[in-house]
Design an enzyme around this catalytic site. Structure first.
Site, mmCIF file in Angstrom:
data_model
loop_
_atom_site.group_PDB
_atom_site.id
_atom_site.type_symbol
_atom_site.label_atom_id
_atom_site.label_comp_id
_atom_site.label_asym_id
_atom_site.label_seq_id
_atom_site.Cartn_x
_atom_site.Cartn_y
_atom_site.Cartn_z
ATOM 1 N N GLY A 278 0.612 -1.229 0.276
ATOM 2 C CA GLY A 278 0.214 -0.581 -0.127
ATOM 3 C C GLY A 278 0.493 1.218 -0.006
ATOM 4 O O GLY A 278 0.669 1.732 -0.805
ATOM 5 N N ARG A 316 -1.655 10.474 12.108
ATOM 6 C CA ARG A 316 0.418 9.360 11.854
ATOM 7 C C ARG A 316 0.842 10.095 13.197
ATOM 8 O O ARG A 316 1.077 8.985 14.172
ATOM 9 C CB ARG A 316 0.985 8.729 10.795
ATOM 10 C CG ARG A 316 0.268 8.342 9.791
ATOM 11 C CD ARG A 316 0.419 8.171 8.767
ATOM 12 N NE ARG A 316 1.270 6.850 8.750
ATOM 13 C CZ ARG A 316 2.425 6.323 9.244
ATOM 14 N NH1 ARG A 316 2.799 7.792 8.923
ATOM 15 N NH2 ARG A 316 3.407 5.233 9.655
ATOM 16 N N CYS A 349 -8.438 21.311 18.847
ATOM 17 C CA CYS A 349 -8.609 21.125 20.300
ATOM 18 C C CYS A 349 -7.503 20.254 21.194
ATOM 19 O O CYS A 349 -8.062 19.161 22.017
ATOM 20 C CB CYS A 349 -10.306 21.608 21.107
ATOM 21 S SG CYS A 349 -10.030 22.331 22.453
HETATM 22 C C1 LIG Z 1 -2.578 -7.957 5.003
HETATM 23 C C2 LIG Z 1 -2.394 -5.980 5.559
HETATM 24 N N1 LIG Z 1 -1.742 -6.437 3.716
HETATM 25 C C3 LIG Z 1 -1.237 -5.236 3.303
HETATM 26 C C4 LIG Z 1 -1.087 -3.955 4.459
HETATM 27 C C5 LIG Z 1 -0.392 -2.505 3.413
HETATM 28 O O1 LIG Z 1 1.238 -2.485 4.510
HETATM 29 P P1 LIG Z 1 1.807 -1.343 3.505
HETATM 30 O O2 LIG Z 1 0.747 -0.756 3.101
HETATM 31 O O3 LIG Z 1 2.980 -1.863 4.688
HETATM 32 O O4 LIG Z 1 2.419 -1.954 2.386
HETATM 33 C C6 LIG Z 1 -1.032 -4.121 6.001
HETATM 34 C C7 LIG Z 1 -1.215 -2.846 6.534
HETATM 35 O O5 LIG Z 1 -0.303 -2.988 7.079
HETATM 36 C C8 LIG Z 1 -2.335 -5.250 6.043
HETATM 37 O O6 LIG Z 1 -2.145 -5.554 6.950
HETATM 38 N N1 LIG Z 2 -1.996 2.811 9.512
HETATM 39 C C1 LIG Z 2 -0.948 2.503 9.356
HETATM 40 C C2 LIG Z 2 -0.347 1.214 9.216
HETATM 41 C C3 LIG Z 2 -0.444 -1.203 9.900
HETATM 42 C C4 LIG Z 2 -2.138 -0.175 7.885
HETATM 43 C C5 LIG Z 2 -2.315 -2.150 7.941
HETATM 44 N N2 LIG Z 2 -2.288 -2.847 8.478
HETATM 45 C C6 LIG Z 2 0.559 3.749 8.970
HETATM 46 O O1 LIG Z 2 -0.220 4.454 9.182
HETATM 47 O O2 LIG Z 2 1.859 3.592 9.229
#
Ligand SMILES: Cc1ncc(COP(=O)(O)O)c(C=O)c1O
Ligand SMILES: N[C@@H](CCCC[NH3+])C(=O)O
Length: 425
Positions: A278, A316, A349
């Site tokens: 992702g 974040r 806030c």
């Molecule tokens: C099952 C799974 N697949 C894929 C991702 C995508 O991870 P990233 O955005 O670090 O590539 C996540 C998030 O951590 C996840 O929980």
């Molecule tokens: N949301 C997280 C990552 C974990 C997402 C998926 N398991 C981030 O901002 O770094």
């Protein structure tokens, strides 16, 4: 004085045109990142599939981009699945994830005829098996394992440890799966693991793949011939200038060589490899533009520079102490003596620090601040805390710029409000 250019666009002009705070996403950078993974796999000559992890950033335009680039899509909720279907994303290229899918969501996945479902628990395997009988369509099922691997990343985003809510613990897998035929209504084709997010080191991925190959072998001995191995996402991106860079070519080369060797050792057929990145695809493809308002100096302590967004559009830093780099978009050339150490605060806030201690040219009300690498897990994790409407999202492609998500309005915030009878009149 020239302005900060992102993906060949003048960011100050974008801020003027669309107002702030504003998420800006570059389709060209998404394409560059996605194709770098595709090329690395294509060179290796193995059977592979890249599932973009929609949780990082998803809306109908993003679904179109992902489809145009030939990627599959990983969704983790009915909402993400619905978005993909509305965007006309091919159902067979959708993989439905989730650690606690509701019965309605599982039914939705069967009814929309998704290509794959990842079963996250023994409970869900049984549920899937019970429900599958009612549908003709048989999605491919992968079983998620928590392989017991500690990846060096923030504790909150480590997902492959034994002490984790995700997946079936490795040591329980044999008994949960039982002999082939136990889940007679399911077409179980593979295993899945995801060890965490924002990882730079190859080794935990290789250790995870070895663990999973051994498990594939054990299951083969019970009569399961599982031909797919999904190793999840997690490839890290540099947020700050000196951060490491994840070398995707080296990783895929190392991974494929490693799996080849281990599969031969185990007399196992080389599985189809799947990954679910992702952040790597969308993170560097996004920036957020803010307008600076109040600048407050606490003598001998700190200078607070407040912007018109905050933890509502980027949670974040508050959640993970995540670090970001920023520039003043309308002040790209300046003398060293004009620089100052400041802390960028949000407008909520809360003490919603976005960046503590960053050196910037002198900040003044009306300046445009560009926070870099905000493409992943910003828009998708945004909230309406303090009843603050979510920002708009603009997409850049070549020299074009277009809104792909409208800015929320105050009326949008009221859309779902209802008054009880005793206040209605
Ligand atoms: C099952 C799974 N697949 C894929 C991702 C995508 O991870 P990233 O955005 O670090 O590539 C996540 C998030 O951590 C996840 O929980
Ligand atoms: N949301 C997280 C990552 C974990 C997402 C998926 N398991 C981030 O901002 O770094």
């Amino acid at each position: 004085m020239s302005n900060y250019i992102f993906s060949n666009h003048d960011t100050v002009a974008l801020a003027k045109k669309y107002d702030t705070p504003l998420y800006v996403i570059s389709e060209d950078i998404i394409e560059k990142n996605a194709t770098s993974i595709q090329r690395a796999f294509a060179r290796s000559g193995v059977d592979y599939e890249i599932n973009y992890a929609g949780k990082a950033f998803l809306n109908t335009a993003m679904c179109k981009i992902i489809h145009r680039l030939g990627l599959s899509l990983d969704v983790v909720s009915g909402g993400e699945l619905y978005t993909a279907m509305q965007a006309g994303f091919p159902r067979e290229k959708i993989c439905f994830h989730g650690s606690n899918k509701s019965i309605e969501e599982i039914r939705m996945a069967f009814e929309t005829k998704v290509g794959k479902i990842v079963a996250d628990s023994e409970y869900e395997l049984h549920l899937l098996n019970d429900l599958a009988g009612e549908y003709e369509h048989k999605p491919e099922i992968l079983v998620r394992v928590s392989p017991g691997i500690e990846a060096h990343t923030h504790e909150y985003v480590q997902t492959g440890r034994i002490d984790s809510k995700f997946g079936i613990p490795l040591r329980n897998m044999e008994s949960v799966m039982g002999e082939a035929g136990k889940y007679d209504k399911l077409s179980i084709v593979g295993l899945h693991c995801h060890i965490g997010s924002q990882i730079f080191d190859d080794r935990p991925f290789l250790i995870a793949s070895e663990t999973m190959l051994k498990l594939l072998k054990q299951l083969e001995e019970k009569g399961y011939y599982l031909e797919q191995l999904n190793l999840g996402g997690g490839f890290g991106i540099p947020y700050l200038k000196d951060d490491a860079v994840f070398d995707i070519d080296a990783y895929i080369d190392d991974l494929v060589t490693f799996i080849r060797t281990k599969s031969e050792e185990l007399s196992l057929k080389f599985p189809k490899l799947l990954v679910e990145p992702g952040r790597y695809i969308i993170g560097p493809a996004g920036i957020t533009l803010y307008e600076i308002g109040t600048v407050k100096e606490v003598p001998h302590t700190r200078k607070y520079v407040s912007v018109d967004g905050g933890m509502t559009d980027n949670p974040r830093p508050a959640l993970y102490n995540a670090l970001y780099h920023a520039v003043i978009a309308n002040k790209t050339s300046f003398e060293e003596e004009e620089e100052e150490l400041v802390t960028i605060s949000g407008r909520c806030c809360e003490t919603d620090t976005l960046i503590s201690d960053v050196v910037l040219p002198r900040c003044e009300a009306g300046d445009i601040l560009a926070v870099l690498n905000t493409g992943a897990y910003n828009y998708s994790m945004a909230s309406n805390y303090n009843r603050i409407p979510r920002p708009a999202v603009v997409l850049l492609k070549g020299d074009q710029d277009q809104l792909i998500v409208e800015r929320e309005t105050y009326d949008d915030l009221l859309l779902k409000d209802r008054l009880p009878d005793w206040y209605a009149s």
